[in-house]
Design a protein around this motif. Structure first.
Motif, PDB file in Angstrom:
ATOM      1  N   ALA A   1      -6.375 -14.445  -3.937  1.00 42.68           N
ATOM      2  CA  ALA A   1      -5.350 -13.423  -3.725  1.00 42.68           C
ATOM      3  C   ALA A   1      -5.859 -12.065  -4.172  1.00 42.68           C
ATOM      4  CB  ALA A   1      -4.071 -13.781  -4.472  1.00 42.68           C
ATOM      5  N   SER A   2      -6.070 -11.888  -5.432  1.00 41.15           N
ATOM      6  CA  SER A   2      -6.500 -10.609  -5.986  1.00 41.15           C
ATOM      7  C   SER A   2      -6.700 -10.805  -7.465  1.00 41.15           C
ATOM      8  CB  SER A   2      -5.461  -9.520  -5.701  1.00 41.15           C
ATOM      9  OG  SER A   2      -5.833  -8.332  -6.338  1.00 41.15           O
ATOM     10  N   GLY A   3      -7.126  -9.733  -8.121  1.00 40.21           N
ATOM     11  CA  GLY A   3      -7.205  -9.768  -9.570  1.00 40.21           C
ATOM     12  C   GLY A   3      -5.897  -9.355 -10.193  1.00 40.21           C
ATOM     13  N   TYR A   4      -5.949  -8.933 -11.453  1.00 41.18           N
ATOM     14  CA  TYR A   4      -4.802  -8.391 -12.169  1.00 41.18           C
ATOM     15  C   TYR A   4      -3.653  -9.392 -12.280  1.00 41.18           C
ATOM     16  CZ  TYR A   4      -7.402  -4.259 -10.729  1.00 41.18           C
ATOM     17  OH  TYR A   4      -8.393  -3.347 -10.473  1.00 41.18           O
ATOM     18  N   GLY A   5      -3.947 -10.705 -12.329  1.00 37.89           N
ATOM     19  CA  GLY A   5      -2.897 -11.689 -12.518  1.00 37.89           C
ATOM     20  C   GLY A   5      -2.029 -11.920 -11.310  1.00 37.89           C
ATOM     21  N   VAL A   6      -2.469 -11.546 -10.130  1.00 40.58           N
ATOM     22  CA  VAL A   6      -1.700 -11.766  -8.906  1.00 40.58           C
ATOM     23  C   VAL A   6      -1.956 -13.185  -8.429  1.00 40.58           C
ATOM     24  CG1 VAL A   6      -1.341 -11.007  -6.531  1.00 40.58           C
ATOM     25  CG2 VAL A   6      -1.867  -9.332  -8.310  1.00 40.58           C
ATOM     26  N   ASN A   7      -0.889 -13.993  -8.331  1.00 38.10           N
ATOM     27  CA  ASN A   7      -1.116 -15.355  -7.853  1.00 38.10           C
ATOM     28  C   ASN A   7      -1.022 -15.465  -6.341  1.00 38.10           C
ATOM     29  OD1 ASN A   7       1.630 -15.696  -7.060  1.00 38.10           O
ATOM     30  ND2 ASN A   7       2.184 -16.285  -9.134  1.00 38.10           N
ATOM     31  N   SER A   8      -0.338 -14.510  -5.688  1.00 39.94           N
ATOM     32  CA  SER A   8      -0.319 -14.478  -4.222  1.00 39.94           C
ATOM     33  C   SER A   8       0.131 -13.097  -3.791  1.00 39.94           C
ATOM     34  CB  SER A   8       0.621 -15.542  -3.653  1.00 39.94           C
ATOM     35  OG  SER A   8       1.947 -15.324  -4.083  1.00 39.94           O
ATOM     36  N   LEU A   9      -0.300 -12.705  -2.599  1.00 38.52           N
ATOM     37  CA  LEU A   9       0.100 -11.408  -2.061  1.00 38.52           C
ATOM     38  C   LEU A   9       0.210 -11.497  -0.547  1.00 38.52           C
ATOM     39  CD1 LEU A   9      -2.386  -9.715  -0.538  1.00 38.52           C
ATOM     40  CD2 LEU A   9      -3.153  -9.386  -2.871  1.00 38.52           C
ATOM     41  N   ILE A  10       0.971 -10.566  -0.001  1.00 41.61           N
ATOM     42  CA  ILE A  10       1.110 -10.426   1.445  1.00 41.61           C
ATOM     43  C   ILE A  10       0.810  -8.968   1.774  1.00 41.61           C
ATOM     44  CG2 ILE A  10       2.647 -10.568   3.439  1.00 41.61           C
ATOM     45  CD1 ILE A  10       4.303 -12.601   1.889  1.00 41.61           C
ATOM     46  N   ALA A  11      -0.176  -8.752   2.621  1.00 41.64           N
ATOM     47  CA  ALA A  11      -0.514  -7.410   3.097  1.00 41.64           C
ATOM     48  C   ALA A  11      -0.020  -7.289   4.537  1.00 41.64           C
ATOM     49  CB  ALA A  11      -2.012  -7.155   3.015  1.00 41.64           C
ATOM     50  N   VAL A  12       0.804  -6.274   4.789  1.00 46.61           N
ATOM     51  CA  VAL A  12       1.416  -6.114   6.108  1.00 46.61           C
ATOM     52  C   VAL A  12       1.123  -4.708   6.617  1.00 46.61           C
ATOM     53  CG1 VAL A  12       3.527  -6.358   7.466  1.00 46.61           C
ATOM     54  CG2 VAL A  12       3.285  -7.603   5.312  1.00 46.61           C
ATOM     55  N   PRO A  13       0.579  -4.577   7.834  1.00 43.81           N
ATOM     56  CA  PRO A  13       0.372  -3.234   8.387  1.00 43.81           C
ATOM     57  C   PRO A  13       1.697  -2.627   8.814  1.00 43.81           C
ATOM     58  CG  PRO A  13      -0.217  -4.881  10.019  1.00 43.81           C
ATOM     59  CD  PRO A  13       0.119  -5.634   8.755  1.00 43.81           C
ATOM     60  N   LEU A  14       1.836  -1.334   8.618  1.00 40.81           N
ATOM     61  CA  LEU A  14       3.017  -0.608   9.071  1.00 40.81           C
ATOM     62  C   LEU A  14       2.725  -0.093  10.474  1.00 40.81           C
ATOM     63  CD1 LEU A  14       3.872   1.346   5.801  1.00 40.81           C
ATOM     64  CD2 LEU A  14       4.906  -0.761   6.640  1.00 40.81           C
ATOM     65  N   LEU A  15       3.203  -0.837  11.459  1.00 39.69           N
ATOM     66  CA  LEU A  15       2.904  -0.571  12.861  1.00 39.69           C
ATOM     67  C   LEU A  15       4.121   0.016  13.562  1.00 39.69           C
ATOM     68  CD1 LEU A  15       0.895  -3.726  13.968  1.00 39.69           C
ATOM     69  CD2 LEU A  15       0.125  -1.398  14.230  1.00 39.69           C
ATOM     70  N   SER A  16       3.893   1.080  14.340  1.00 39.81           N
ATOM     71  CA  SER A  16       4.957   1.655  15.149  1.00 39.81           C
ATOM     72  C   SER A  16       4.340   2.195  16.431  1.00 39.81           C
ATOM     73  CB  SER A  16       5.674   2.781  14.393  1.00 39.81           C
ATOM     74  OG  SER A  16       6.681   3.368  15.190  1.00 39.81           O
ATOM     75  N   HIS A  17       4.843   1.697  17.554  1.00 40.76           N
ATOM     76  CA  HIS A  17       4.360   2.119  18.867  1.00 40.76           C
ATOM     77  C   HIS A  17       2.846   1.930  18.986  1.00 40.76           C
ATOM     78  CE1 HIS A  17       8.321   3.791  19.591  1.00 40.76           C
ATOM     79  NE2 HIS A  17       8.238   4.469  18.456  1.00 40.76           N
ATOM     80  N   GLY A  18       2.337   0.835  18.424  1.00 44.25           N
ATOM     81  CA  GLY A  18       0.927   0.528  18.533  1.00 44.25           C
ATOM     82  C   GLY A  18       0.026   1.306  17.602  1.00 44.25           C
ATOM     83  N   ARG A  19       0.580   2.162  16.751  1.00 44.53           N
ATOM     84  CA  ARG A  19      -0.226   2.955  15.820  1.00 44.53           C
ATOM     85  C   ARG A  19       0.004   2.473  14.398  1.00 44.53           C
ATOM     86  NH1 ARG A  19       1.958   7.011  19.155  1.00 44.53           N
ATOM     87  NH2 ARG A  19       3.541   7.414  17.580  1.00 44.53           N
ATOM     88  N   ILE A  20      -1.082   2.388  13.632  1.00 44.99           N
ATOM     89  CA  ILE A  20      -0.998   1.958  12.239  1.00 44.99           C
ATOM     90  C   ILE A  20      -0.736   3.183  11.370  1.00 44.99           C
ATOM     91  CG2 ILE A  20      -2.223   0.909  10.318  1.00 44.99           C
ATOM     92  CD1 ILE A  20      -3.751  -0.786  12.262  1.00 44.99           C
ATOM     93  N   LEU A  21       0.411   3.173  10.702  1.00 44.04           N
ATOM     94  CA  LEU A  21       0.777   4.283   9.825  1.00 44.04           C
ATOM     95  C   LEU A  21       0.286   4.069   8.398  1.00 44.04           C
ATOM     96  CD1 LEU A  21       4.485   4.723  10.989  1.00 44.04           C
ATOM     97  CD2 LEU A  21       2.425   5.722  11.977  1.00 44.04           C
ATOM     98  N   GLY A  22       0.092   2.813   8.014  1.00 39.17           N
ATOM     99  CA  GLY A  22      -0.318   2.504   6.651  1.00 39.17           C
ATOM    100  C   GLY A  22      -0.252   1.005   6.422  1.00 39.17           C
ATOM    101  N   VAL A  23      -0.150   0.621   5.159  1.00 41.78           N
ATOM    102  CA  VAL A  23      -0.108  -0.794   4.797  1.00 41.78           C
ATOM    103  C   VAL A  23       0.808  -0.960   3.588  1.00 41.78           C
ATOM    104  CG1 VAL A  23      -2.175  -0.558   3.341  1.00 41.78           C
ATOM    105  CG2 VAL A  23      -1.494  -2.816   4.170  1.00 41.78           C
ATOM    106  N   ALA A  24       1.592  -2.044   3.623  1.00 44.56           N
ATOM    107  CA  ALA A  24       2.450  -2.413   2.497  1.00 44.56           C
ATOM    108  C   ALA A  24       1.923  -3.709   1.902  1.00 44.56           C
ATOM    109  CB  ALA A  24       3.897  -2.581   2.945  1.00 44.56           C
ATOM    110  N   THR A  25       1.821  -3.772   0.577  1.00 45.09           N
ATOM    111  CA  THR A  25       1.312  -4.951  -0.123  1.00 45.09           C
ATOM    112  C   THR A  25       2.387  -5.477  -1.054  1.00 45.09           C
ATOM    113  OG1 THR A  25      -0.926  -4.013  -0.051  1.00 45.09           O
ATOM    114  CG2 THR A  25      -0.542  -5.885  -1.526  1.00 45.09           C
ATOM    115  N   PHE A  26       2.760  -6.740  -0.851  1.00 44.22           N
ATOM    116  CA  PHE A  26       3.748  -7.415  -1.684  1.00 44.22           C
ATOM    117  C   PHE A  26       3.003  -8.421  -2.562  1.00 44.22           C
ATOM    118  CE2 PHE A  26       5.548  -6.181   2.327  1.00 44.22           C
ATOM    119  CZ  PHE A  26       6.771  -5.615   2.011  1.00 44.22           C
TER     120      PHE A  26
END
Length: 915
Positions: A457-482
């Motif tokens: 998953a990652s360091g810093y004690g993260v046991n799991s994460l979800i990375a989701v692209p912020l998509l609108s009209h086919g363009r990537i605006l950024g990324v959200a990580t849970f």
């Protein structure tokens, strides 16, 4: 059956280029590219791929029992299609294989594709069966899209089989055929088979619930109530609340009770009673008591034997049943299995979270605030820590750039202390092996650790994460990580779907905010470019101005200070009703129109009347444009009609001010003694509506008075329910403002909050000055040509007293021509006035309303050259009408260099006939 020659897959060299690290995203489908990346991490080199040794498979497994009847119905179709049907379990182990073609059977046996072998991506790389299980969606893999040579002759279309209640992948079914025999119906058939198996799973679960209910009803010593009212008598909101709490009790799987407050000050008591049999817990029933209905003694009730459950095609799917009323227990509210109750609670919480996300995220048109709203909703109910990174271009309202570069951390929100990651506001760059880089490259959500992979998953004690692209009209605006930390439960597949849906909604809102930010920035820039860059120099008023653009989409304000004839000054404040770029353009057109109308020297009411006619004409033009570009720049229900305006003219020689308003807030005045009032000016209709003419009001403003014109945004705000509160704040600030115009403007704005502006705020403060009486000379004249000589002498004397002898020749000539013109064409009374201001102003008034018009005289004309001479000598000249006639005026600059008399040749040219 129609056949397709499969040349659609990428050429073999594309995969070789991928292995060498080249960019192949334009040559291969995203789902295949994601699978290749997973295979590169999990399976190793392509030459190592192949079917592993088979393991023993259970022929009576739950999946086979559910799939058997469905597959039996499709066998006749497969027999005539030269295809194979493969069924794998949740670990991609082949549990059932059906082939009708002997040649395909021999080939499958030769390469090891037998029951018990493994079809996972880790074993044989990208394939229709294992990749469908990994992607959890329909997947087609053909020809050289398979890294393993043993399956490259075939095309496989796989569909995952998902548990309808838990969402867990039970397995996958795929249709496989030779590449040259692929048919478009393969995907439809695979989807129908998977849907049939899922339907049987749901029916089996539903039948178990019904059996549990029947066992409950057949038990004789269940708790009952003496009170007999029906649950149907409760309001719907109370019933929903009781069902939700009952579901939570069932999920506990043990005996429990809880009190639930209802409407009308009633209290309900819920309790859960486990139903058991010798083999263990079967289910839990939930009962309710309203207020004082006493319970009978309760004991745990053994259930009747539950029969072996087979397929029941007619059963209705359900997870918890509100039962029919029965004499046994009229207060039974829900029953179910503990595991199903937990699923119902999780599903209810996810639905509630989605609902809150839809109502909370996107309330504003601010990019950063929208991102913060996503984090606020997600923490802590979905994740322990959420970070949101947006491209720098998005923050500026521009089109997003390369998602691999230019990301900036916008939000970092966590339960308790933030992780030692990037702080908000700092640039972010992800390593190519990170989940965020994978999701940006594949434009799909990525979960780590994934049950189907071994990636961390990652360091810093993260046991799991979800990375989701912020998509609108086919363009990537950024990324959200849970992220979930420490002892929190790891993410599940349903959490990925939830995160994707929330991110999708947020991306649309962010894109809307980005577009608004860009349009707003363009409109504000256009608006500011059309505002006065500097105020004109004049002696009548000390002027201070303030302009604060709204934080959202609002009308466009403008102001202006215009120098008029006779040392007078016009003040203008307007508020355009239009929106967006069109609103800014309309504001510029109106400001230009007001400036031109002001040059006609008409009273304020007439100025607004002309402006009203212009607005009506512009509004009609917009209507005639239809769906033109200009019309698309603003909301269709908003136009230039409804614009408001206040117009005031101050005369420092009389210390009087003429005002008129068109639907605009009335000006305020602070007198020299500190008294303050809002002037009683007729409000008039907003511009573009027509109706009665605008009235002009005249007031006297002693020297040192402060006239305050402002836009509606100063005293009205959508966030305040009582507009009087804001007006009182302004009134209080006016009473305490300092003496200068600048101090007054600052005091007013300091009294108004600046963090919640929903409309532009425009403020114009003018402190009046009086022109000294010794700077004004006036003469009453008889309608006799003989007075011209005497006037010339008086003008020369007064200029000598003002030390302006160098202007005497031109001034005498101007007065001679103007007075002669008034005597000849005007009517009494005739009056001459000379004003010393920043220029020398010469005025001649009479009672006639006819305006002189300069014309070029021919050689035979005896007159007609006087106004040409005045126009040449004066810096500017004109005519203004009054309620008692007209005034013809001319201005001369005070500097020596610009006041020289014309040379003889130039003077004589004025009397030529044009030759």
């Amino acid at each position: 059956m129609a056949h397709i020659r499969v040349g659609e897959g990428p050429a073999e060299e594309v995969f070789e280029r991928f292995l060498h690290g080249e960019q192949v995203s334009q040559s291969v489908r995203p789902v295949i590219l994601r699978s290749w990346r997973r295979c590169q991490e999990l399976a190793g080199p392509p030459d190592k791929l192949g079917f592993p040794d088979p393991v023993e498979a259970d022929p009576n497994s739950y999946l086979i029992r559910m799939a058997g009847p469905v597959l039996d119905r499709v066998r006749p179709i497969v027999d005539h299609a030269d295809a194979a049907v493969l069924l794998v379990d949740g670990q991609a182990t082949l549990v059932l294989r059906y082939l009708a073609d002997p040649q395909m059977t021999r080939f499958f046996d030769k390469v090891g594709a037998v029951v018990g072998t493994n079809y996972s991506e880790a074993a044989i790389g990208t394939n229709g069966t294992g990749t469908a299980l990994a992607e959890r969606r329909l997947t087609r893999v053909a020809a050289f899209e398979h890294p393993a040579s043993c399956v490259q002759p075939f095309t496989g279309t796989g569909v995952p089989i998902l548990d309808p209640l838990t969402g867990r992948a039970l397995g996958a079914v795929s249709i496989v055929c030779p590449n040259e025999r692929e048919d478009v119906a393969m995907a439809v058939l695979a989807q129908q088979v998977a849907a049939g198996i899922e339907r049987r799973v749901l029916e089996q679960r539903s039948e178990r619930e019904h059996a549990l209910f029947e066992a409950y009803l057949r038990t004789g010593d269940l708790p009952t109530l003496r009170s007999r009212p029906s649950l149907r008598d409760l309001p719907r909101a109370d019933r929903f609340l009781l069902e939700e709490k009952a579901t939570e009790l069932i999920a506990l799987g043990q005996r429990a009770a809880v009190e639930v407050p209802l409407s009308r000050a009633r209290i309900a008591t819920l309790r859960a009673v486990p139903t058991t049999e010798p083999a263990g817990l079967v289910g839990v029933v939930a009962q309710v008591r309203i207020q004082d209905g006493p319970w009978e003694p309760v004991t745990e009730a053994p259930a009747a034997e539950i029969p072996d459950l087979g397929p029941v095609p007619q059963a209705k799917p359900a997870t918890a049943h509100p039962p029919r009323e029965s004499p046994t227990d009229p207060w039974l509210i829900l029953f179910g299995e503990p595991g199903v109750g937990k699923l119902a609670i999780a599903a209810r919480r996810r639905i509630r979270l989605l609902y809150e996300a839809a109502t909370i995220i996107g309330e504003t048109l601010d990019v950063r605030v929208t991102a913060e709203e996503l984090a606020e909703v997600a923490v802590p109910r979905l994740a322990d820590h959420v970070t949101i990174d947006l491209h720098e271009n998005v923050l500026r309202g521009e089109e997003p750039g390369d998602p691999a570069t230019g990301l900036r951390r916008v939000v970092s929100r966590a339960v308790g202390e933030n992780l030692p990651l990037h702080d908000a506001g700092k640039p972010v760059r992800y390593l190519p092996t990170s989940p965020q880089a994978d999701c940006l490259l594949g434009q799909e959500a990525v979960m780590r650790p994934d049950p189907r992979t071994t990636a961390p998953a990652s360091g810093y004690g993260v046991n799991s994460l979800i990375a989701v692209p912020l998509l609108s009209h086919g363009r990537i605006l950024g990324v959200a990580t849970f992220m979930r930390l420490g002892g929190s439960a790891s993410f599940e597949d349903d959490d990925v779907c939830l995160a994707e849906e929330m991110a999708r909604h947020t991306a649309v809102c962010v894109d809307n905010a980005r577009r608004f930010t860009r349009e707003r920035a363009m409109a504000v820039a256009l608006q500011r470019s059309m505002m006065p860059s500097s105020l004109p120099e004049q002696s009548a008023l000390e002027v201070a101005h303030r302009f604060l653009p709204a934080q959202g989409a609002a009308g466009y304000d403008w102001f202006d200070v215009i120098c008029l004839s006779g040392a007078r000054v016009a003040l203008v404040v307007g508020d355009v009703a239009d929106r967006g770029l069109r609103g800014a353009a309309s504001m510029g057109r109106l400001r230009t129109a007001v400036d031109n109308f002001a040059s006609l020297d008409m009273p304020p009411g007439e100025i607004l009347t002309h402006l009203d006619e212009l607005v009506r004409r512009l509004s009609q033009e917009e209507t005639d444009l239809g769906d033109s570009v200009l019309r698309d720049l603003a909301a269709p229900d908003v136009g230039i009609t409804g614009t408001t305006c206040a117009y005031a003219v101050y005369d420092p020689t009389s210390q009087r001010c003429a005002l008129a308003c068109a639907g605009h807030p009335p000006p305020a005045v602070i007198y020299p003694d500190g008294a303050m009032e809002f002037l009683q000016v007729p409000p008039g209709q907003p511009l573009g509506l027509g109706g009665s003419p605008f009235e002009t009001t005249e007031v006297e403003l002693p020297e040192g008075s402060r006239l305050i014109l402002y836009s509606n945004g100063l005293v009205v705000n959508d966030h305040e329910y009582d507009a009087r509160t804001r007006a009182e704040r302004v009134r209080g600030a006016l009473g305490q403002a300092g003496g200068s115009a600048e101090q007054t403007a600052s005091a007013i704005l300091d009294a108004v909050p600046r963090d919640d502006r929903t409309d532009d705020v425009t403020l114009l403060v003018a402190r009046t000055r009086a022109l000294p009486q010794d700077h004004i000379a006036s003469w009453d004249l008889a309608s006799d040509p003989a007075v011209v000589s005497h006037l010339r002498s008086e003008v020369a004397k007064r200029l000598a007293a003002w030390n302006l002898e160098h202007l005497a020749f031109n001034a005498e000539l101007i007065f001679s021509e103007l007075v002669t013109n008034a005597i000849r064409y005007g009517s009494e009374p005739i009056r001459a006035r000379m004003i010393l201001d920043r220029a020398l102003i010469c005025e001649v008034s009479d009672a006639s309303e006819s305006s002189p018009r300069p014309r070029r005289a021919v050689a035979t004309d005896e007159g007609g050259r006087g106004l040409f001479l005045v126009a040449h000598i004066a810096e500017r000249w004109g005519t203004r009408h009054t309620h008692r006639g007209k005034v013809i005026w001319a201005e001369q600059p005070l500097t020596d260099g610009e006041a020289e008399p014309p040379d003889p040749a130039t003077a004589l040219s004025l009397f030529a006939d044009g030759l």
